[in-house]
Scaffold this motif. Structure first.
Motif, short mmCIF file in Angstrom:
data_model
loop_
_atom_site.label_atom_id
_atom_site.label_comp_id
_atom_site.label_asym_id
_atom_site.label_seq_id
_atom_site.Cartn_x
_atom_site.Cartn_y
_atom_site.Cartn_z
N LYS A 253 0.83 -1.21 0.00
CA LYS A 253 0.00 0.00 0.00
C LYS A 253 0.87 1.26 0.00
O LYS A 253 0.64 2.19 -0.79
N HIS A 254 1.86 1.31 0.85
CA HIS A 254 2.74 2.49 0.93
C HIS A 254 3.49 2.72 -0.37
O HIS A 254 3.71 3.87 -0.79
N THR A 255 3.89 1.64 -1.03
CA THR A 255 4.66 1.75 -2.27
C THR A 255 3.79 2.22 -3.43
O THR A 255 4.17 3.09 -4.20
N TYR A 256 2.59 1.63 -3.55
CA TYR A 256 1.69 1.98 -4.65
C TYR A 256 1.04 3.34 -4.45
O TYR A 256 0.66 4.00 -5.41
N ASP A 257 0.89 3.74 -3.18
CA ASP A 257 0.07 4.92 -2.86
C ASP A 257 0.75 5.74 -1.76
O ASP A 257 0.26 5.82 -0.63
N PRO A 258 1.88 6.37 -2.07
CA PRO A 258 2.68 7.01 -1.01
C PRO A 258 1.97 8.14 -0.28
O PRO A 258 2.32 8.44 0.88
N ASN A 259 0.98 8.78 -0.90
CA ASN A 259 0.24 9.86 -0.23
C ASN A 259 -1.08 9.39 0.38
O ASN A 259 -1.88 10.21 0.84
N ASN A 260 -1.31 8.07 0.34
CA ASN A 260 -2.51 7.49 0.96
C ASN A 260 -3.79 8.15 0.46
O ASN A 260 -4.66 8.54 1.23
N ILE A 261 -3.91 8.23 -0.87
CA ILE A 261 -5.11 8.86 -1.44
C ILE A 261 -6.17 7.84 -1.84
O ILE A 261 -7.35 8.19 -1.93
N PHE A 262 -5.78 6.60 -2.11
CA PHE A 262 -6.73 5.63 -2.65
C PHE A 262 -7.55 4.98 -1.53
O PHE A 262 -7.05 4.15 -0.76
#
Length: 470
Positions: A451-460
């Motif tokens: 999750k952190h790698t795919y979505d570093p700003n935690n938007i999804f």
């Protein structure tokens, strides 16, 4: 029921951000209360939790633009199919923008020779079958709601046909996905198999919108069977019905559907769909194949059912009769709600190895006896999956706590039987606390790292499936 909402974590758009979205999307960037309220609601028992705005994309480029803007301003983006999820998947618990795919609803390619169809995410499963019927093919995955293909992919949905045709996991061939930086990736080709690289398709199937936005789905389709017949068999007890299913599956009969309803669910279906089914535990069967094959399957199944106290089969051979029965089964969630008008449904599901199914169902029914609210038990029991619907007073904290106690006991029991906390509803908000127990700390940390790698700003779709912090 509101403890999961932490107002301090909600992220709002700045005036600059609002202006950027409005400049790009115009009247498809909607901030009216009615639209926001609708998109902050699903079939879960949780209170309304609306986004800050709703966008209706029409093209992949629209989705790319929305994702890039959300990533730039670090606000959540939540994909929305039709809002039929049961575990709080679409609730904007950290604010942000919802993408409603109602206008991305085209069947893009029918490759009948290859048994694949490519669709936009907003295509509804019934719409897909209507558009491919002329080819002699059909798409078998049928969750109870008229769900969208994008939503079904994101939640790894299944349904009554899963015992023969599998779930979305087995039937999604390839995806197009928009990543956090706005790139569009294709997860695989349409080839029947591949050994080239990581299996990105399987990673996004069931990711619940937490790793990227699905904008195109290629699915498998199947030839319509030569012969189809359905039958109902009533049983003297819940245990006898479920034991029959176990023996049928162990016999190797290639049954297409086998569904269970307890007597409360049968009563609800009779009232809602105006049927006259006997109000005892029952199994609902469907057989697919050649005329001879269907007859042989039915004879074996009927013999097993009789050995477990099953009554004579009641057959539904005409298409209109079968449709009426299966429509009633698909509407069991809504028929259950009529048992207690004004109630909220707390729905949960688990899946266990077929050898433990009777034990799990029986112990769950014992837990539910004496509860202060009505309930039903139904299931796609051919693959060990069953559902409990508890109809609680939305204003009663006591009933909410009792329903959560039942849910925890059920999930813990299933995991101890080497099963899973959810066979098809998904995790959303409601099942997050059980992932550590099911998968272990190391596996959960790996999911969090992805999750952190795919979505570093935690938007999804933040706050769903896997927590951002350990």
């Amino acid at each position: 029921m509101v403890s999961f909402i932490n107002q301090s974590t909600r992220r709002t758009l700045s005036q600059e951000g609002l202006a950027s979205f409005q400049a790009h999307f115009g009247d498809r960037f909607i901030t009216s209360d009615a639209v926001r309220q609708h998109h902050g609601t699903d079939e879960s028992p949780y209170p309304v939790c609306p986004p800050e705005a709703v966008i209706f994309p029409r093209t992949i480029d629209d989705v790319v633009a929305a994702v890039r803007l959300c990533n730039k301003y670090k606000v959540p983006i939540i994909p929305f199919g039709i809002g039929s999820s049961l575990e709080g998947h679409v609730l904007a618990i950290e604010g942000g923008v919802t993408l409603d795919f109602a206008e991305m609803n085209k069947v893009l390619a029918i490759n009948a020779e290859d048994f694949t169809v490519t669709v936009e995410p907003g295509v509804i499963r019934t719409q897909l079958n209507d558009e491919i019927r002329h080819t002699g093919l059909f798409f078998p995955i049928d969750p109870g709601a008229h769900a969208s293909i994008g939503g079904m992919t994101a939640t790894r949905a299944s349904g009554t046909n899963a015992v023969r045709y599998g779930t979305m996991r087995e039937n999604v061939v390839s995806l197009k996905v928009v990543t956090a930086d706005g790139d569009v990736i294709r997860t695989s080709s349409r080839a029947r198999k591949s050994s080239a690289g990581y299996d990105l398709t399987r990673l996004f199937v069931g990711s619940e919108g937490t790793l990227g936005i699905i904008v195109e789905v290629t699915v498998r389709v199947y030839p319509q069977p030569e012969a189809v017949t359905a039958a109902i068999c009533n049983f003297p007890s819940l245990t006898a019905a479920v034991q029959s299913v176990i023996e049928i599956m162990q016999s190797g009969v290639a049954i297409a559907r086998v569904e269970f309803m307890d007597e409360r669910a049968v009563n609800a279906v009779n009232r809602y769909s105006k049927l006259g089914l006997k109000e005892t535990p029952l199994l609902l069967f469907e057989f697919h194949g050649s005329q001879t094959g269907v007859q042989e399957q039915a004879e074996i199944v009927q013999e097993i059912a009789r050995d477990n106290g099953g009554m004579d089969f009641e057959w539904a051979e005409r298409p209109e009769d079968r449709t009426r029965l299966w429509t009633a089964r698909h509407n069991s969630h809504y028929s259950g709600l009529q048992l207690r008008p004004g109630s909220r449904s707390v729905a949960t599901d688990v899946c266990v190895p077929i050898s433990r199914l009777a034990e799990c169902v029986t112990q769950t029914a014992e837990d539910l006896e004496g509860m202060p609210f009505p309930y039903t038990i139904v299931g796609h029991v051919g693959d060990g999956n069953f559902h409990v619907q508890m109809l609680i007073d939305p204003d009663s904290e006591d009933e909410w706590q009792k329903s959560e106690h039942i849910n925890r006991r059920l999930v813990t029991r299933a995991i101890q039987m080497d099963g899973t906390c959810s066979g098809e509803h998904g995790v959303g908000i409601h099942k997050m606390e059980f992932l550590k127990e099911e998968h272990g700390e190391a596996a959960l940390n790996l999911m969090r790292l992805i999750k952190h790698t795919y979505d570093p700003n935690n938007i999804f779709n933040p706050g769903k499936l896997v927590s951002w912090q350990a």
